[in-house]
Scaffold this active site. Structure first.
Site, PDB file in Angstrom:
ATOM      1  CG  HIS A  72      -1.797  -1.255   1.199  1.00  0.00           C
ATOM      2  ND1 HIS A  72      -2.725  -1.428   2.395  1.00  0.00           N
ATOM      3  CD2 HIS A  72      -2.248  -1.996   0.265  1.00  0.00           C
ATOM      4  CE1 HIS A  72      -3.653  -2.483   1.770  1.00  0.00           C
ATOM      5  NE2 HIS A  72      -3.016  -2.825   0.225  1.00  0.00           N
ATOM      6  CB  CYS A 130       9.746  17.610 -13.168  1.00  0.00           C
ATOM      7  SG  CYS A 130       8.668  17.571 -11.960  1.00  0.00           S
TER       8      CYS A 130
HETATM    9  P1  OAD Z   1      -6.985  -2.881  10.170  1.00  0.00           P
HETATM   10  O1  OAD Z   1      -7.419  -2.090  10.882  1.00  0.00           O
HETATM   11  O2  OAD Z   1      -7.970  -2.960   9.359  1.00  0.00           O
HETATM   12  O3  OAD Z   1      -7.280  -4.580  10.704  1.00  0.00           O
HETATM   13  C1  OAD Z   1      -6.381  -4.400  12.902  1.00  0.00           C
HETATM   14  C2  OAD Z   1      -5.944  -5.875  12.787  1.00  0.00           C
HETATM   15  O4  OAD Z   1      -4.770  -5.221  13.689  1.00  0.00           O
HETATM   16  C3  OAD Z   1      -7.616  -6.302  13.306  1.00  0.00           C
HETATM   17  O5  OAD Z   1      -7.932  -7.113  13.058  1.00  0.00           O
HETATM   18  C4  OAD Z   1      -6.831  -5.930  15.163  1.00  0.00           C
HETATM   19  O6  OAD Z   1      -7.714  -6.894  15.609  1.00  0.00           O
HETATM   20  C5  OAD Z   1      -6.037  -6.784  15.335  1.00  0.00           C
HETATM   21  N1  OAD Z   1      -5.015  -5.341  15.665  1.00  0.00           N
HETATM   22  C6  OAD Z   1      -5.077  -4.178  17.294  1.00  0.00           C
HETATM   23  N2  OAD Z   1      -4.073  -4.017  17.934  1.00  0.00           N
HETATM   24  C7  OAD Z   1      -3.324  -5.170  17.698  1.00  0.00           C
HETATM   25  C8  OAD Z   1      -2.364  -5.961  18.607  1.00  0.00           C
HETATM   26  N3  OAD Z   1      -1.432  -5.131  19.705  1.00  0.00           N
HETATM   27  N4  OAD Z   1      -1.240  -7.377  17.919  1.00  0.00           N
HETATM   28  C9  OAD Z   1      -2.330  -7.857  17.256  1.00  0.00           C
HETATM   29  N5  OAD Z   1      -3.245  -7.439  16.733  1.00  0.00           N
HETATM   30  C10 OAD Z   1      -3.854  -6.055  16.642  1.00  0.00           C
HETATM   31  O7  OAD Z   1      -6.045  -2.705   9.835  1.00  0.00           O
HETATM   32  P2  OAD Z   1      -5.645  -3.484   8.343  1.00  0.00           P
HETATM   33  O8  OAD Z   1      -5.476  -4.917   8.074  1.00  0.00           O
HETATM   34  O9  OAD Z   1      -3.950  -2.985   8.299  1.00  0.00           O
HETATM   35  O10 OAD Z   1      -5.472   0.919   3.303  1.00  0.00           O
HETATM   36  O11 OAD Z   1      -6.208  -2.375   7.309  1.00  0.00           O
HETATM   37  C11 OAD Z   1      -5.700  -3.603   5.850  1.00  0.00           C
HETATM   38  C12 OAD Z   1      -5.482  -1.860   4.871  1.00  0.00           C
HETATM   39  O12 OAD Z   1      -7.015  -1.256   4.803  1.00  0.00           O
HETATM   40  C13 OAD Z   1      -5.004  -0.751   5.653  1.00  0.00           C
HETATM   41  O13 OAD Z   1      -3.344  -0.981   4.842  1.00  0.00           O
HETATM   42  C14 OAD Z   1      -5.793   0.333   4.712  1.00  0.00           C
HETATM   43  C15 OAD Z   1      -7.372   0.299   4.844  1.00  0.00           C
HETATM   44  O14 OAD Z   1      -7.375   1.111   4.472  1.00  0.00           O
HETATM   45  C16 OAD Z   1      -5.251   1.776   2.726  1.00  0.00           C
HETATM   46  O15 OAD Z   1      -5.966   2.868   3.189  1.00  0.00           O
HETATM   47  C17 OAD Z   1      -5.403   1.946   1.475  1.00  0.00           C
END
Ligand code: OAD
Length: 236
Positions: free
Chosen positions: A112, A142
């Site tokens: 990302h 540029c």
């Molecule tokens: P999310 O915020 O959707 O999910 C975070 C996950 O981490 C959740 O399942 C939580 O339960 C878990 N979590 C929280 N604290 C934690 C900890 N201390 N240890 C382990 N797990 C923990 O984030 P992503 O899955 O990364 O994209 O989101 C994916 C994408 O959605 C991001 O890259 C971003 C967002 O929109 C874009 O902006 C394009």
């Protein structure tokens, strides 16, 4: 599983949560407070660049001020130990922060994009960028002003490095997803791809993710301890 040689690790915002960086979909998360369609799409940037740039400026300042935690460190250590054994840890992250790199991971694939880089929409040059961006910011390559955006992937845009990611997934014998909710594709589909390829899968998360039923194995707890323990059990 005994001594995996090629581990594919997919990380998400949960890995950086203990470094103080907000996750997206947890209670009180970034997308619970802000509308992604108004902040993380090309259309939002075209309609209101100041608001979009401010949002990313705020997040960039947070990244610069944050420090890697034990989960980042454990992955860097595992990468080095696996390499010593003649194996490979492929680290694919959805995170736009640089905490994996600062913890010592050598090869990080940011599907990302990266918040500490800016891209010129005039010449497409990508430049390391730690300061705020504004509509007057000029491209160092540029010289054109007002066309710089964060080098991150917005909704509706193609994630980066997909071919390298697919190749690494096909070569893996263990797939581990850490701190990701399984809500955003294509990353959310990798566990099922891995299963179809006969690769063992494990989820490490605070709680079961949207994809929990697709994994063979799971460890629930904060990444700083759950991931560290999981890798230690593999001798990494
Ligand atoms: P999310 O915020 O959707 O999910 C975070 C996950 O981490 C959740 O399942 C939580 O339960 C878990 N979590 C929280 N604290 C934690 C900890 N201390 N240890 C382990 N797990 C923990 O984030 P992503 O899955 O990364 O994209 O989101 C994916 C994408 O959605 C991001 O890259 C971003 C967002 O929109 C874009 O902006 C394009």
């Amino acid at each position: 599983m005994d001594d995996p040689k090629n581990i594919f690790v997919l990380t998400g915002a949960g890995v950086s949560a203990e470094s103080g960086l907000g996750t997206f979909r947890d209670r009180g998360g970034i997308w619970a407070r802000f509308d992604p369609m108004k902040l993380a799409t090309p259309e939002a940037y075209a309609a209101d660049p100041d608001t979009v740039l401010d949002f990313y400026d705020h997040r960039r300042r947070g990244v610069v001020a944050a420090a890697p935690n034990a989960a980042h460190a454990a992955l860097a250590r595992a990468e080095a130990r696996l390499a010593e054994r003649g194996g490979r840890l492929f680290l694919c992250t959805q995170n736009v922060d640089d905490l994996h790199e600062r913890a010592g991971s050598r090869a990080v694939v940011h599907m990302h994009g990266e918040l500490l880089k800016a891209r010129c929409t005039a010449c497409e040059a990508v430049t390391p960028w730690r300061d705020d961006l504004n509509r007057a910011s000029a491209c160092p390559a540029c010289g054109i002003g007002g066309r710089m955006r964060p080098d991150v992937v917005w909704f509706g845009e193609m994630p980066m490095h997909l071919a390298a990611i697919e190749d690494a997934l096909a070569a893996a014998d263990l797939f581990v997803a850490v701190g990701t909710s399984g809500a955003v594709y294509p990353a959310a589909g990798y566990v099922r791809q891995a299963r179809a390829l006969g690769i063992s899968t494990c989820e490490i998360n605070l709680e079961p993710s949207d994809n929990a039923d697709a994994f063979d194995d799971a460890r629930y707890g904060p990444a700083s301890t759950a991931l560290t323990g999981f890798l230690a059990d593999l001798g990494l």
